[in-house]
Design a protein around this motif. Structure first.
Motif, mmCIF file in Angstrom:
data_model
loop_
_atom_site.group_PDB
_atom_site.id
_atom_site.type_symbol
_atom_site.label_atom_id
_atom_site.label_comp_id
_atom_site.label_asym_id
_atom_site.label_seq_id
_atom_site.Cartn_x
_atom_site.Cartn_y
_atom_site.Cartn_z
ATOM 1 N N THR A 105 24.319 52.244 -37.064
ATOM 2 C CA THR A 105 22.955 51.740 -37.138
ATOM 3 C C THR A 105 22.487 51.774 -38.595
ATOM 4 O OG1 THR A 105 22.175 53.966 -36.487
ATOM 5 C CG2 THR A 105 22.376 52.322 -34.750
ATOM 6 N N ALA A 106 22.026 52.925 -39.046
ATOM 7 C CA ALA A 106 21.500 53.034 -40.406
ATOM 8 C C ALA A 106 22.568 52.776 -41.463
ATOM 9 C CB ALA A 106 20.886 54.419 -40.613
ATOM 10 N N GLY A 107 23.810 53.231 -41.219
ATOM 11 C CA GLY A 107 24.872 53.045 -42.204
ATOM 12 C C GLY A 107 25.203 51.585 -42.438
ATOM 13 N N SER A 108 25.370 50.841 -41.342
ATOM 14 C CA SER A 108 25.673 49.414 -41.485
ATOM 15 C C SER A 108 24.464 48.643 -41.994
ATOM 16 C CB SER A 108 26.150 48.847 -40.142
ATOM 17 O OG SER A 108 27.402 49.404 -39.774
ATOM 18 N N ALA A 109 23.260 49.082 -41.618
ATOM 19 C CA ALA A 109 22.056 48.438 -42.161
ATOM 20 C C ALA A 109 22.007 48.596 -43.678
ATOM 21 C CB ALA A 109 20.806 49.034 -41.520
ATOM 22 N N TRP A 110 22.413 49.773 -44.175
ATOM 23 C CA TRP A 110 22.453 50.001 -45.618
ATOM 24 C C TRP A 110 23.441 49.040 -46.277
ATOM 25 C CZ3 TRP A 110 26.105 51.640 -49.230
ATOM 26 C CH2 TRP A 110 25.606 52.046 -50.469
ATOM 27 N N VAL A 111 24.634 48.927 -45.697
ATOM 28 C CA VAL A 111 25.632 48.013 -46.251
ATOM 29 C C VAL A 111 25.102 46.582 -46.260
ATOM 30 C CG1 VAL A 111 27.828 46.888 -45.679
ATOM 31 C CG2 VAL A 111 27.707 49.376 -45.812
ATOM 32 N N ASN A 112 24.380 46.197 -45.216
ATOM 33 C CA ASN A 112 23.875 44.831 -45.099
ATOM 34 C C ASN A 112 22.570 44.610 -45.864
ATOM 35 O OD1 ASN A 112 25.929 43.717 -43.547
ATOM 36 N ND2 ASN A 112 25.015 44.372 -41.622
ATOM 37 N N HIS A 113 22.109 45.597 -46.623
ATOM 38 C CA HIS A 113 20.835 45.500 -47.343
ATOM 39 C C HIS A 113 19.687 45.185 -46.393
ATOM 40 C CE1 HIS A 113 22.289 45.675 -51.584
ATOM 41 N NE2 HIS A 113 23.399 45.187 -51.053
ATOM 42 N N LEU A 114 19.788 45.693 -45.173
ATOM 43 C CA LEU A 114 18.736 45.523 -44.187
ATOM 44 C C LEU A 114 18.018 46.833 -43.878
ATOM 45 C CD1 LEU A 114 20.600 43.176 -41.648
ATOM 46 C CD2 LEU A 114 18.723 42.532 -43.169
ATOM 47 N N ASP A 115 18.346 47.874 -44.629
ATOM 48 C CA ASP A 115 17.822 49.198 -44.307
ATOM 49 C C ASP A 115 16.325 49.338 -44.556
ATOM 50 O OD1 ASP A 115 18.910 48.880 -47.002
ATOM 51 O OD2 ASP A 115 18.230 50.921 -47.377
ATOM 52 N N ASP A 116 15.737 48.425 -45.324
ATOM 53 C CA ASP A 116 14.295 48.507 -45.534
ATOM 54 C C ASP A 116 13.518 48.001 -44.331
ATOM 55 O OD1 ASP A 116 15.279 45.937 -46.007
ATOM 56 O OD2 ASP A 116 13.677 45.435 -47.423
ATOM 57 N N VAL A 117 14.170 47.251 -43.436
ATOM 58 C CA VAL A 117 13.456 46.682 -42.285
ATOM 59 C C VAL A 117 14.103 47.012 -40.941
ATOM 60 C CG1 VAL A 117 12.382 44.786 -43.555
ATOM 61 C CG2 VAL A 117 14.682 44.479 -42.604
ATOM 62 N N THR A 118 15.329 47.535 -40.945
ATOM 63 C CA THR A 118 16.028 47.821 -39.686
ATOM 64 C C THR A 118 16.873 49.083 -39.858
ATOM 65 O OG1 THR A 118 18.048 46.575 -40.232
ATOM 66 C CG2 THR A 118 16.260 45.336 -39.191
ATOM 67 N N GLY A 119 17.627 49.420 -38.803
ATOM 68 C CA GLY A 119 18.623 50.484 -38.883
ATOM 69 C C GLY A 119 18.135 51.830 -38.411
ATOM 70 N N THR A 120 16.827 52.045 -38.454
ATOM 71 C CA THR A 120 16.224 53.280 -37.952
ATOM 72 C C THR A 120 14.981 52.912 -37.150
ATOM 73 O OG1 THR A 120 14.877 53.582 -39.937
ATOM 74 C CG2 THR A 120 17.040 54.647 -39.926
ATOM 75 N N ILE A 121 14.538 53.846 -36.335
ATOM 76 C CA ILE A 121 13.309 53.635 -35.556
ATOM 77 C C ILE A 121 12.194 54.347 -36.289
ATOM 78 C CG2 ILE A 121 12.167 54.011 -33.340
ATOM 79 C CD1 ILE A 121 14.873 53.819 -31.977
ATOM 80 N N GLN A 122 11.461 53.577 -37.103
ATOM 81 C CA GLN A 122 10.385 54.108 -37.927
ATOM 82 C C GLN A 122 9.239 53.100 -37.964
ATOM 83 O OE1 GLN A 122 13.145 54.853 -41.396
ATOM 84 N NE2 GLN A 122 12.008 56.762 -41.537
ATOM 85 N N VAL A 123 8.056 53.588 -38.114
ATOM 86 C CA VAL A 123 6.878 52.732 -38.177
ATOM 87 C C VAL A 123 7.021 51.742 -39.330
ATOM 88 C CG1 VAL A 123 4.390 52.689 -38.616
ATOM 89 C CG2 VAL A 123 5.357 54.416 -37.096
ATOM 90 N N GLY A 124 6.738 50.486 -39.027
ATOM 91 C CA GLY A 124 6.821 49.426 -40.016
ATOM 92 C C GLY A 124 8.093 48.609 -39.952
ATOM 93 N N LYS A 125 9.128 49.138 -39.329
ATOM 94 C CA LYS A 125 10.395 48.402 -39.261
ATOM 95 C C LYS A 125 10.389 47.447 -38.061
ATOM 96 C CE LYS A 125 13.371 51.341 -41.986
ATOM 97 N NZ LYS A 125 14.710 51.922 -42.140
ATOM 98 N N TYR A 126 11.301 46.469 -38.140
ATOM 99 C CA TYR A 126 11.431 45.536 -37.021
ATOM 100 C C TYR A 126 11.838 46.286 -35.756
ATOM 101 C CZ TYR A 126 11.257 41.452 -40.124
ATOM 102 O OH TYR A 126 10.869 40.483 -41.012
ATOM 103 N N ALA A 127 11.362 45.803 -34.637
ATOM 104 C CA ALA A 127 11.683 46.417 -33.350
ATOM 105 C C ALA A 127 12.995 45.848 -32.814
ATOM 106 C CB ALA A 127 10.547 46.187 -32.359
ATOM 107 N N ASP A 128 14.071 46.119 -33.553
ATOM 108 C CA ASP A 128 15.434 45.810 -33.101
ATOM 109 C C ASP A 128 15.931 47.064 -32.400
ATOM 110 O OD1 ASP A 128 14.954 43.508 -34.517
ATOM 111 O OD2 ASP A 128 16.544 43.802 -35.992
ATOM 112 N N LEU A 129 15.938 47.047 -31.081
ATOM 113 C CA LEU A 129 16.089 48.264 -30.291
ATOM 114 C C LEU A 129 17.031 48.037 -29.119
ATOM 115 C CD1 LEU A 129 12.273 49.085 -30.164
ATOM 116 C CD2 LEU A 129 13.967 50.201 -31.646
ATOM 117 N N VAL A 130 17.650 49.130 -28.671
ATOM 118 C CA VAL A 130 18.609 49.068 -27.568
ATOM 119 C C VAL A 130 18.336 50.206 -26.591
ATOM 120 C CG1 VAL A 130 21.047 49.257 -26.922
ATOM 121 C CG2 VAL A 130 20.390 47.960 -28.964
#
Length: 558
Positions: free
Chosen positions: A492-517
């Motif tokens: 999740t967070a590791g691959s989001a970091w590689v994809n330069h998506l960690d500022d908006v995805t990869g973790t469940i935190q306020v402000g991030k996109y609701a990409d959830l499972v």
């Protein structure tokens, strides 16, 4: 107070944040997460029109991100003669015969997904295909895409005979008299696949949407397509991504890794820049470069520091193939790095891994450090001296965890030819973690299943998940196991970091996109040997449900 559009309650919630905090509820508004905490924290956000998902103790996780996958080609395999669900030569022959009979008007028989372990030496023959497809060419890559099974019609059409030399980056399998037998390794595949009919953008787009639905069914909401460019038996996936993005049907977030043509040198770099500029649309951006530095161990093309063994502990004269000479790789890496590209390396053997690390080190020496987040995928055999270099150079370890288990291909086609001590250097995830390396994760689908929970099961247990086990084997190098939380974070967070998506995805935190499972259980609450039985019940992208499994267990995709 504005009410939420979507609320999850009754957790647990695995946030994958820095401290891996746990929560029980999440609220979503306008596609973004607006609250993470307890059920009480979100109660006031529930209004008349709020959809409430009662987790009932099932785990909510960030959307999985696959850092190395081929969904367009995976979709094509599903549309063609798909062999991935079978395991024996007899089953393959039966499936190919049925497909050929059902598709008499197709110019070629295309598909693939066979396992090398089903054939002696990992090499099927044209003769067995000729019995069922005698009248037209057949081209069927294996599961890892590093070899192809062809029939005699394909060999004749390509003009391949005993006089045909092996290409520099591949090998034609031959009998004792030098005649081709029907298996083409690595670059030798191009002798045939260059003759294949062109795959239309419409077909590629259909394949992308099929592959996307399949990935969503496993909770994958973002990925890095590991080859954007023409390779193997399919066309360039990039136009399909752009078409889907323009049409609004691309629901996954995708980074494309543009193929480095190993038959060319640094003169191709302006073309790569042009491809990057042309391939940005919606949720798709081709900002990475894929450099395949070697082949695979099973066909002896993975690049090794020492030669392969002969199966009896004696060295041969073959140490594999480095597809890109370091004299080209190093300056290419430096220039690509200077131009802002991320480098996505394929490296299986220990020499290939070292050459890729050396290339990044050279780029740093020329350009200084930056935030491009280069990564090496597969990392099957890593020399112990190179383990700390991942952290030192800021190179992420892109794990295909599903492969870190004993199974017939490993036992019969790998271990005897690696020998000691190299066999014990395989998939060193534990050592990489302890060294401080960034861990990302992927599947390489359609090489292997895109099911993250199956891969996570193997990373934790160093044994195949029950549904994917091919025999009853002991744990493979259990000292290299990593824990469940670490493996989930890598996916999740590791691959989001590689994809330069960690500022908006990869973790469940306020402000991030609701990409959830939503999983069907909490794998932390059960035994480790049951992790792989976990299934995905619902997948959301920006708060929109893109997949759900109905009560009967059937799959439906939104």
């Amino acid at each position: 107070m504005s009410h939420a559009d979507l609320v999850f309650t009754g957790g647990p919630v695995f946030t994958a944040d820095t401290v891996r905090s746990r929560a029980s509820a999440v609220a979503v508004r306008g596609g973004r997460i607006v609250a993470v905490g307890s059920d009480d924290d979100v109660r006031e956000l529930v209004g008349r029109d709020t959809e409430v998902v009662d987790l009932r103790g099932r785990l909510l996780v960030p959307g999985f991100q696959d850092a190395h996958v081929h969904p367009v080609w995976g979709g094509l395999d599903l549309m063609r003669c798909d062999l991935s669900e079978f395991a024996t030569e007899a089953e393959y022959v039966e499936r190919i015969a049925a497909y050929s009979a059902a598709n008499p008007d197709e110019e070629w028989v295309l598909g693939g997904g066979w396992s090398m372990s089903a054939f002696p030496g990992g090499t099927p023959t044209a003769a067995s295909l000729d019995c069922i497809v005698p009248d037209r060419p057949a081209f069927l890559p294996n599961r890892d895409g590093h070899g192809a099974w062809v029939n005699s019609a394909a060999l004749r059409l390509a003009g391949i005979d005993r006089e045909t030399p092996d290409p520099a980056d591949g090998r034609i399998e031959r009998d004792a008299d030098g005649n081709p037998t029907g298996t083409l390794h690595e670059g030798a595949m191009s002798l045939v696949n260059r003759l294949l009919p062109e795959t239309t953008v419409e077909t590629l787009t259909e394949a992308l949407l099929l592959g996307q639905r399949y990935l969503h069914s496993f909770g994958v909401t973002a990925w890095q397509d590991a080859i954007v460019g023409s390779y193997g038996d399919a066309g360039d996936p990039a136009p399909a991504y752009v078409a889907a993005a323009d049409a609004g049907t691309l629901t996954g977030r995708v980074v494309g890794a543009i193929w480095w043509d190993r038959t060319r040198g640094i003169e191709q770099i302006p073309d790569l820049v042009a491809k990057r500029d042309a391939n940005r649309a919606g949720r798709f951006a081709a900002t990475s470069i894929k450099i395949m530095q070697d082949g695979v161990a099973e066909n002896f093309t993975a690049s090794m520091l020492e030669p392969y063994c002969d199966g009896h502990g004696h060295f041969t004269d073959n140490s594999g193939i480095s597809f890109v000479d370091p004299a080209v790789l190093n300056p290419a890496a430096a220039e690509l790095d200077r131009l802002g590209f991320q480098l996505h390396f394929h490296a299986i053997g220990d020499r290939a891994v070292r050459e890729c690390l050396d290339a990044v080190e050279h780029a740093i020496s020329r350009n200084g450090r930056n935030d491009h987040r280069h990564h090496i995928a597969h990392i099957q055999v890593v020399h112990p001296e190179d383990i700390p270099r991942f952290r030192e150079l800021g190179v992420a370890a892109n794990m295909q965890s599903l492969w870190a288990a004993l199974e017939p291909q490993m036992v019969d086609l790998t271990l005897p030819f690696l020998g000691d001590p190299r066999s014990a250097w395989q998939y060193p995830f534990g050592d990489l973690l302890r060294s401080g390396a960034v861990l990302a994760a992927g599947s390489d689908w359609s090489v292997s299943t895109p099911d993250p929970m199956a891969a996570i099961h193997t990373a934790v247990n160093r044994k195949s998940a029950p549904a994917y086990a091919e025999g009853d084997y002991e744990a493979f190098l259990p000292e290299q196991a990593i824990d469940l939380a670490t493996s989930l974070t890598a996916y999740t967070a590791g691959s989001a970091w590689v994809n330069h998506l960690d500022d908006v995805t990869g973790t469940i935190q306020v402000g991030k996109y609701a990409d959830l499972v939503v999983l069907d259980r909490d794998p932390f609450a059960g035994p480790a040997d049951g992790i792989g039985e976990t299934r995905v019940e619902q997948t959301f992208v920006e708060g929109e449900r893109v997949y759900a499994a109905d009560d009967a267990g059937a799959v439906r995709a939104a």
